[in-house]
Motif scaffolding. Structure first.
Motif, PDB file in Angstrom:
ATOM      1  N   ASP A 142     -13.310  38.144   8.761  1.00 21.47           N
ATOM      2  CA  ASP A 142     -12.501  37.800   7.592  1.00 21.47           C
ATOM      3  C   ASP A 142     -13.359  37.408   6.394  1.00 21.47           C
ATOM      4  OD1 ASP A 142     -10.155  37.494   6.172  1.00 21.47           O
ATOM      5  OD2 ASP A 142      -9.898  35.394   6.763  1.00 21.47           O
ATOM      6  N   GLY A 143     -14.369  38.213   6.116  1.00 28.97           N
ATOM      7  CA  GLY A 143     -15.208  37.981   4.946  1.00 28.97           C
ATOM      8  C   GLY A 143     -16.431  37.133   5.203  1.00 28.97           C
ATOM      9  N   VAL A 144     -16.544  36.520   6.367  1.00 27.92           N
ATOM     10  CA  VAL A 144     -17.724  35.726   6.708  1.00 27.92           C
ATOM     11  C   VAL A 144     -18.855  36.667   7.112  1.00 27.92           C
ATOM     12  CG1 VAL A 144     -18.668  34.025   8.320  1.00 27.92           C
ATOM     13  CG2 VAL A 144     -16.370  33.731   7.407  1.00 27.92           C
ATOM     14  N   ARG A 145     -20.024  36.476   6.525  1.00 27.47           N
ATOM     15  CA  ARG A 145     -21.171  37.351   6.797  1.00 27.47           C
ATOM     16  C   ARG A 145     -21.964  36.794   7.973  1.00 27.47           C
ATOM     17  NH1 ARG A 145     -22.476  41.041   2.955  1.00 27.47           N
ATOM     18  NH2 ARG A 145     -24.694  40.921   3.436  1.00 27.47           N
ATOM     19  N   ILE A 146     -22.144  37.628   8.987  1.00 30.24           N
ATOM     20  CA  ILE A 146     -22.734  37.199  10.249  1.00 30.24           C
ATOM     21  C   ILE A 146     -24.046  37.941  10.490  1.00 30.24           C
ATOM     22  CG2 ILE A 146     -22.398  37.029  12.751  1.00 30.24           C
ATOM     23  CD1 ILE A 146     -19.401  36.993  12.257  1.00 30.24           C
ATOM     24  N   GLY A 147     -25.091  37.205  10.806  1.00 28.18           N
ATOM     25  CA  GLY A 147     -26.353  37.777  11.259  1.00 28.18           C
ATOM     26  C   GLY A 147     -26.453  37.613  12.760  1.00 28.18           C
ATOM     27  N   VAL A 148     -27.055  38.578  13.448  1.00 31.01           N
ATOM     28  CA  VAL A 148     -27.070  38.585  14.905  1.00 31.01           C
ATOM     29  C   VAL A 148     -28.478  38.767  15.434  1.00 31.01           C
ATOM     30  CG1 VAL A 148     -26.212  39.738  16.987  1.00 31.01           C
ATOM     31  CG2 VAL A 148     -24.744  39.543  14.974  1.00 31.01           C
ATOM     32  N   VAL A 149     -28.844  37.962  16.425  1.00 32.63           N
ATOM     33  CA  VAL A 149     -30.048  38.186  17.223  1.00 32.63           C
ATOM     34  C   VAL A 149     -29.558  38.626  18.596  1.00 32.63           C
ATOM     35  CG1 VAL A 149     -32.125  37.179  18.243  1.00 32.63           C
ATOM     36  CG2 VAL A 149     -31.339  36.394  16.002  1.00 32.63           C
ATOM     37  N   VAL A 150     -29.814  39.882  18.954  1.00 31.75           N
ATOM     38  CA  VAL A 150     -29.394  40.404  20.254  1.00 31.75           C
ATOM     39  C   VAL A 150     -30.615  40.474  21.151  1.00 31.75           C
ATOM     40  CG1 VAL A 150     -28.449  42.373  21.508  1.00 31.75           C
ATOM     41  CG2 VAL A 150     -27.462  41.698  19.324  1.00 31.75           C
ATOM     42  N   ASN A 151     -30.542  39.833  22.294  1.00 32.65           N
ATOM     43  CA  ASN A 151     -31.647  39.782  23.239  1.00 32.65           C
ATOM     44  C   ASN A 151     -31.196  40.445  24.532  1.00 32.65           C
ATOM     45  OD1 ASN A 151     -32.751  37.205  25.442  1.00 32.65           O
ATOM     46  ND2 ASN A 151     -33.921  38.979  24.817  1.00 32.65           N
ATOM     47  N   ASP A 152     -31.600  41.701  24.738  1.00 34.97           N
ATOM     48  CA  ASP A 152     -31.233  42.417  25.953  1.00 34.97           C
ATOM     49  C   ASP A 152     -32.452  42.522  26.847  1.00 34.97           C
ATOM     50  OD1 ASP A 152     -29.409  43.602  27.573  1.00 34.97           O
ATOM     51  OD2 ASP A 152     -29.394  45.543  26.553  1.00 34.97           O
TER      52      ASP A 152
END
Length: 354
Positions: free
Chosen positions: A34-44
């Motif tokens: 809903d308009g919130v900007r999200i940064g992601v660290v994906v650790n697989d």
């Protein structure tokens, strides 16, 4: 380096054993931001980063770490490097989510975030995702599951749709969680507003990185309404909602009484935020409170000109007893703050950043 004037960005850690539904929960958050900007660290864990592939294209910034657990691959300075990259000028994020490998140790991840020296981030909580359908099997195979639940700030009991009668399981997990909120859900559907402030702030007009929300808006403008509605469809069917209540008084609170409340918070209380006025001689500034379960931080600043002094808090969680919370907080009110010994502020100041 990020601008010191920016408001702090919460860093939320999502942990849980393989197959519990972490990526599903993350995709749900991204699809309902809903308009919130999200940064992601994906650790697989592995040479092919399947989790990164499944969320790529709908995140605002990503740092994918392959061939090992995040908690083993980087030390505190390494985590700072990752967070600095995600908070660099132009990304303009509101939230960072670290999706940990199913083999990661949550306690180590929390320590890495808390040890960060990045001035614009703050700890946003540890979410442990538990597979309701495989809970007993997983607990027998991984005895450490109980410890992971115990240290969580929020437990998401996922896949409850596969366990028609899960009342007993819910009671077991709540006992292990030791007062932390436990949300039963299916398909990782957790209301994003429980985890972060969903009201997007005013944006800079200068150039910045294009976000997933921007792309969705472009699709809607291009009349691809079917896809747009499909992405947001589950927003109307959030299986794990939250409760919130407010406390507001045009008065000071006693620092020792407030600390006693904060250190013995009722079960189910996940987050608290807002302004606190102590009125103690030498400490009449505005103290902005931020808590995630046991994590506690005050940020001290000047009161805006003309703003009345007072204490205004928002309390968020599950199963909240509003009457009890209101009574306990009213017991913290101090009618004569000028008479309070300034030494009473010492415990507050231990948790305060200017």
């Amino acid at each position: 380096m990020p601008r010191p004037s920016r408001r702090r960005i919460p860093v939320v850690i999502v942990a849980g054993f393989l197959g519990s539904g972490k990526t599903t929960l993350l995709n749900h958050l991204l699809g309902n931001a809903d308009g919130v900007r999200i940064g992601v660290v994906v650790n697989d864990f592995g040479s092919i980063n399947v989790d990164a592939m499944s969320v790529a294209g709908q995140v605002d910034s990503m740092m994918a770490l392959q061939n090992g657990c995040l908690c083993c691959a980087v030390d505190a300075s390494g985590m700072d490097g990752i967070l600095t990259k995600l908070t660099r000028s132009g990304t303009d994020l509101d939230l960072i989510v670290i999706e940990a490998s199913g083999l990661a140790e949550p306690r180590s991840l929390v320590r890495l975030v808390l040890a960060s020296t990045n001035p614009v981030i703050e700890y946003g909580g540890l979410i442990v995702v538990v597979d309701a359908a495989e809970f007993e099997t997983g607990r027998a195979r991984h005895p450490e599951l109980a410890d992971h639940v115990r240290i969580a700030d929020l437990v998401v009991l996922n896949k409850t749709d596969r366990v028609p009668d899960h009342a007993g399981l819910l009671a077991t997990v709540r006992a292990l969680a030791d007062g932390a909120p436990v949300l039963p859900t299916a398909h990782g559907r957790v209301d994003p507003a429980l985890l972060f402030d969903a009201e997007p702030r005013e944006r800079d007009t200068g150039p910045r990185q294009l976000s997933f929300e921007d792309l969705r808006a472009d699709l809607a403008d291009g009349h691809d309404h079917h896809d747009h509605h499909e992405h947001g469809a589950c927003a109307d069917h959030l299986h794990a909602a939250y409760e919130s209540t407010e406390f507001s008084v045009d008065a000071a609170v006693h620092p020792r009484r407030l600390m006693r409340f904060l250190e013995s918070r009722p079960a189910g209380l996940y987050r608290m935020k807002g302004d606190v006025y102590f009125g103690v001689p030498g400490h009449r500034q505005r103290f902005r409170l931020h808590t995630v379960c046991a994590y506690l931080r005050f940020h001290r600043s000047r009161w805006p000109e003309g703003e009345p002094r007072g204490t205004r808090l928002v309390l968020i969680g599950t199963g909240l007893d509003r009457a009890v919370l209101d009574r306990q907080l009213h017991e913290c009110v101090e009618p004569e703050p000028d008479q309070v010994d300034p030494q009473a502020m010492l415990r507050i100041l231990r948790h305060t950043e200017s």
